[in-house]
Design an enzyme around this catalytic site. Structure first.
Site, mmCIF file in Angstrom:
data_model
loop_
_atom_site.group_PDB
_atom_site.id
_atom_site.type_symbol
_atom_site.label_atom_id
_atom_site.label_comp_id
_atom_site.label_asym_id
_atom_site.label_seq_id
_atom_site.Cartn_x
_atom_site.Cartn_y
_atom_site.Cartn_z
ATOM 1 N N LYS A 58 0.871 -1.184 0.000
ATOM 2 C CA LYS A 58 0.000 0.000 0.000
ATOM 3 C C LYS A 58 0.903 1.227 0.000
ATOM 4 O O LYS A 58 1.412 1.626 1.043
ATOM 5 C CB LYS A 58 -0.869 -0.023 1.253
ATOM 6 C CG LYS A 58 -2.235 0.594 1.103
ATOM 7 C CD LYS A 58 -2.232 2.039 0.688
ATOM 8 C CE LYS A 58 -2.155 3.025 1.815
ATOM 9 N NZ LYS A 58 -1.942 4.405 1.334
ATOM 10 N N GLY A 81 5.915 5.082 9.036
ATOM 11 C CA GLY A 81 5.045 6.256 8.981
ATOM 12 C C GLY A 81 4.886 6.861 10.358
ATOM 13 O O GLY A 81 5.774 6.738 11.217
ATOM 14 N N SER A 82 3.750 7.488 10.570
ATOM 15 C CA SER A 82 3.563 8.252 11.803
ATOM 16 C C SER A 82 3.132 7.365 12.973
ATOM 17 O O SER A 82 2.570 6.279 12.775
ATOM 18 C CB SER A 82 2.505 9.331 11.577
ATOM 19 O OG SER A 82 1.262 8.716 11.315
ATOM 20 N N THR A 140 -0.701 6.436 13.102
ATOM 21 C CA THR A 140 -1.094 5.318 12.245
ATOM 22 C C THR A 140 -0.549 4.005 12.810
ATOM 23 O O THR A 140 -1.239 2.983 12.805
ATOM 24 C CB THR A 140 -0.614 5.554 10.798
ATOM 25 O OG1 THR A 140 -1.158 6.796 10.339
ATOM 26 C CG2 THR A 140 -1.058 4.450 9.867
ATOM 27 N N GLY A 141 0.668 4.053 13.332
ATOM 28 C CA GLY A 141 1.258 2.841 13.926
ATOM 29 C C GLY A 141 0.390 2.279 15.039
ATOM 30 O O GLY A 141 0.134 1.076 15.135
ATOM 31 N N GLU A 168 8.093 1.227 11.984
ATOM 32 C CA GLU A 168 9.212 2.174 11.981
ATOM 33 C C GLU A 168 8.573 3.551 11.986
ATOM 34 O O GLU A 168 7.954 3.960 11.005
ATOM 35 C CB GLU A 168 10.098 1.948 10.743
ATOM 36 C CG GLU A 168 11.519 2.445 10.929
ATOM 37 C CD GLU A 168 11.766 3.822 10.355
ATOM 38 O OE1 GLU A 168 11.435 4.812 11.077
ATOM 39 O OE2 GLU A 168 12.250 3.918 9.230
ATOM 40 N N CYS A 219 13.021 10.284 8.357
ATOM 41 C CA CYS A 219 12.683 9.826 9.712
ATOM 42 C C CYS A 219 13.847 10.004 10.678
ATOM 43 O O CYS A 219 13.638 10.295 11.839
ATOM 44 C CB CYS A 219 12.148 8.400 9.701
ATOM 45 S SG CYS A 219 13.238 7.228 8.925
ATOM 46 N N GLU A 272 7.515 15.386 16.627
ATOM 47 C CA GLU A 272 8.171 15.331 15.326
ATOM 48 C C GLU A 272 7.488 16.317 14.373
ATOM 49 O O GLU A 272 6.276 16.268 14.201
ATOM 50 C CB GLU A 272 8.072 13.921 14.751
ATOM 51 C CG GLU A 272 8.834 13.778 13.455
ATOM 52 C CD GLU A 272 8.751 12.378 12.868
ATOM 53 O OE1 GLU A 272 7.641 11.825 12.814
ATOM 54 O OE2 GLU A 272 9.800 11.850 12.474
HETATM 55 P P1 ADP Z 1 2.393 10.705 7.418
HETATM 56 O O1 ADP Z 1 1.756 11.456 8.548
HETATM 57 O O2 ADP Z 1 3.853 10.774 7.385
HETATM 58 O O3 ADP Z 1 1.715 10.889 6.091
HETATM 59 P P2 ADP Z 1 0.986 8.297 7.807
HETATM 60 O O4 ADP Z 1 1.249 7.372 8.915
HETATM 61 O O5 ADP Z 1 -0.310 9.024 7.787
HETATM 62 O O6 ADP Z 1 2.216 9.228 7.799
HETATM 63 O O7 ADP Z 1 1.141 7.581 6.399
HETATM 64 C C1 ADP Z 1 2.018 6.538 6.144
HETATM 65 C C2 ADP Z 1 1.270 5.469 5.408
HETATM 66 O O8 ADP Z 1 0.228 4.997 6.247
HETATM 67 C C3 ADP Z 1 0.598 5.914 4.107
HETATM 68 O O9 ADP Z 1 0.734 4.884 3.149
HETATM 69 C C4 ADP Z 1 -0.839 6.077 4.519
HETATM 70 O O10 ADP Z 1 -1.741 5.879 3.454
HETATM 71 C C5 ADP Z 1 -0.990 4.974 5.532
HETATM 72 N N1 ADP Z 1 -2.120 5.168 6.460
HETATM 73 C C6 ADP Z 1 -2.623 6.338 6.912
HETATM 74 N N2 ADP Z 1 -3.675 6.126 7.726
HETATM 75 C C7 ADP Z 1 -3.860 4.787 7.797
HETATM 76 C C8 ADP Z 1 -4.770 3.923 8.486
HETATM 77 N N3 ADP Z 1 -5.748 4.402 9.248
HETATM 78 N N4 ADP Z 1 -4.639 2.588 8.321
HETATM 79 C C9 ADP Z 1 -3.654 2.083 7.569
HETATM 80 N N5 ADP Z 1 -2.763 2.838 6.880
HETATM 81 C C10 ADP Z 1 -2.861 4.174 6.987
#
Ligand code: ADP
Length: 494
Positions: A188, A241-242, A245-246, A264, A299, A398
């Site tokens: 994804k 990612g963030s 979301t993690g 990560e 990161c 961050e």
């Molecule tokens: P950033 O804030 O750096 O954009 P995100 O964590 O939002 O970081 O995004 C990193 C990845 O996680 C992207 O591929 C995004 O589409 C995906 N993402 C964002 N929200 C969700 C969610 N609720 N469930 C799964 N994946 C997500």
């Protein structure tokens, strides 16, 4: 790479991208698309498929079927290796095309993108291709009437969620070891940086990866990412990612099949400058690069500069001078040192943090503003905030933008205490000529990566993994393989 080649690629229209499921181009089930906005000038570059839950379920089913019939996992290691090596060659052969496509999508300066994106992705895929026939099972030290064997098996279906800052590099960190160990994958990409990664997935098929082994679904994280997280048929979820979301991914896992989740996440990495640093000019230049390259969207960015009080003013001036020498602008120009911020949302978020820093008593010594607005793109001046208290917002949260917070310290103990005073632990650095102090700092700072007298550049032979709320599990090196295998014991009575 020269400017003429880059301009020729920039001039090409980008045809709309679809999902890749079972080796085929597939539109969203309801035909919906998302516009891809180029951060270079705010224009619509092309579209990607806006995936639905059923698209994600279809991709996972395809990965599952390909794993069950062993069309990839069942191939001899030498055969899998050949495909992956061919893939790495194709990535390299198409490096400039991939890099320019990626930059048009996410805004990273082309000089950095060439190295960090196709260059590093090809190297990573090759590393795991070469490793895959050198990984053995184990025989346990048992008594002679039994044989205890430990098999290393692929886990099955891996879900990989990738961010927008370095899609190819980070994508390869997950895809290389996952595919090398015989897993099937559903990928994804991030909404704002899907294109080059989707092109890299196409190249995997050109290299001979069987259909269904690597599927990729584009669209919104909250829709297709969530569907992946909640799937009963994904065995391992890997993510960069963030933190927010993690956290959600861990909840999805708990609410579904308790899939393993490897994260990560972010960082607030301290770059600590002692007065006895071997070369303060060099340290200043590297400190500026360590936060401002790719507009701080890294990161491991060294976003907290901790400077020994006796050299504070002189050193911060040197960093400001180095930053002033970094040209911000069109990321496809070879003389640009800092490209565009990935999206307008991100830019506004960065500016919001600058305002908070000022409100909390920080002093803007450089930057702090949006620039080049007339281009329609999203650019921000490298920003240095001095007098930042360790407990203030920009010391703790961050930013993920070109914003450096500076704090001064008096003693080594104080530097360690400040460095360790966030919930994060991804990277850090200390600059000193004192060998003992250097080793003390490596031990004392809670991070996944500690640099001494440099910042960044750790290659694929060493792991990158966070401690604290920077994540769990490592990317890179042979250690990354542990995420993509199950250990199975065979206990045999002789
Ligand atoms: P950033 O804030 O750096 O954009 P995100 O964590 O939002 O970081 O995004 C990193 C990845 O996680 C992207 O591929 C995004 O589409 C995906 N993402 C964002 N929200 C969700 C969610 N609720 N469930 C799964 N994946 C997500």
């Amino acid at each position: 790479m020269d400017q003429t080649q880059i301009e020729a690629l920039r001039a090409q229209a980008v045809t709309p991208f679809t999902h890749i499921i079972d080796g085929k181009q597939v539109a969203a089930s309801d035909g919906a698309t998302l516009d891809v906005i180029s951060p270079i000038d705010g224009s619509v570059l092309t579209t990607i498929a806006k995936g639905t839950v059923s698209d994600m379920e279809r991709a996972i089913a395809s990965a599952r079927a390909s794993f069950e019939d062993q069309r990839w996992a069942g191939q001899p290691p030498a055969a899998r290796k050949k495909v992956l090596l061919k893939w790495a060659d194709l990535i390299e052969a198409n490096a400039l095309e991939l890099a320019v496509l990626g930059v048009r999508d996410n805004g990273t300066e082309i000089g950095m993108a060439m190295k960090a994106e196709p260059g590093s992705a090809a190297g990573t895929i090759r590393y795991y291709a070469e490793a895959l026939d050198k990984i053995y099972g184990e025989i346990a030290p048992t008594s002679h009437d039994v044989l205890g064997m430990i098999h290393k098996e692929p886990v099955g279906v891996v879900g990989a969620i990738i961010p927008w800052n370095f899609p190819l590099m980070i994508g390869a960190w997950k895809l290389g070891p996952a595919l090398a160990m015989g897993n099937s994958v559903v990928l994804k990409p991030a909404e704002t940086a899907s294109l080059s990664l989707m092109r890299m997935v196409q190249l995997a098929h050109d290299a001979g990866l069987p259909e269904g082994v690597l599927n990729a679904v584009t669209g919104e994280g909250a829709v297709v990412g969530e569907a992946m997280g909640l799937s009963m048929d994904v065995d391992v979820l890997v993510f960069t990612g963030s933190g927010g979301t993690g956290r959600r991914l861990m909840e999805y896992s708990a609410r579904s099949n308790m899939k393993r989740v490897y994260l990560e996440l972010g960082g607030k990495s301290p770059n600590i400058i002692f007065a006895d640093a071997p070369n303060l000019d060099e340290a200043a230049k590297v400190a500026a690069g360590g936060i401002f390259r790719n507009s701080g969207q890294v990161c491991v960015a060294g976003s907290r500069l901790l400077v020994e009080a006796s050299i504070h003013d002189e050193f911060v001036s040197a960093v400001a001078k180095a930053a002033a020498g970094m040209r911000v602008g069109d990321p496809l120009k070879l003389n640009t040192a800092i490209g565009a911020v990935n999206s307008e949302t991100q830019l506004l978020q960065n500016l919001g943090f600058v305002k908070i820093a000022q409100d909390e008593g920080g002093e803007i010594m450089a930057g702090g503003t949006r620039i080049l607005e007339e281009t329609g793109g999203y650019y921000m001046a490298p920003t240095i905030v001095t007098g930042v208290a360790p407990e203030s917002t920009i010391s703790q949260k961050e930013v993920f933008g070109p914003v450096l917070g500076v704090t001064s310290f008096e003693t080594e103990e104080e530097a360690i205490r400040i460095a360790n005073s966030t919930v994060y632990g991804l990277a850090g650095a200390a600059w000193t000529s004192n060998l003992s102090r250097a080793h003390r700092m490596v031990r004392a700072i809670r991070t996944g990566v500690m640099h001494i007298n440099t910042y960044g550049g750790a290659d694929g032979t060493v792991p990158l993994g966070g401690v604290g709320q920077s994540g769990n599990g490592s990317d890179k090196s042979l250690h990354a393989i542990e995420k993509y295998i199950n250990l199975k014991t065979a206990w045999i009575k002789l």
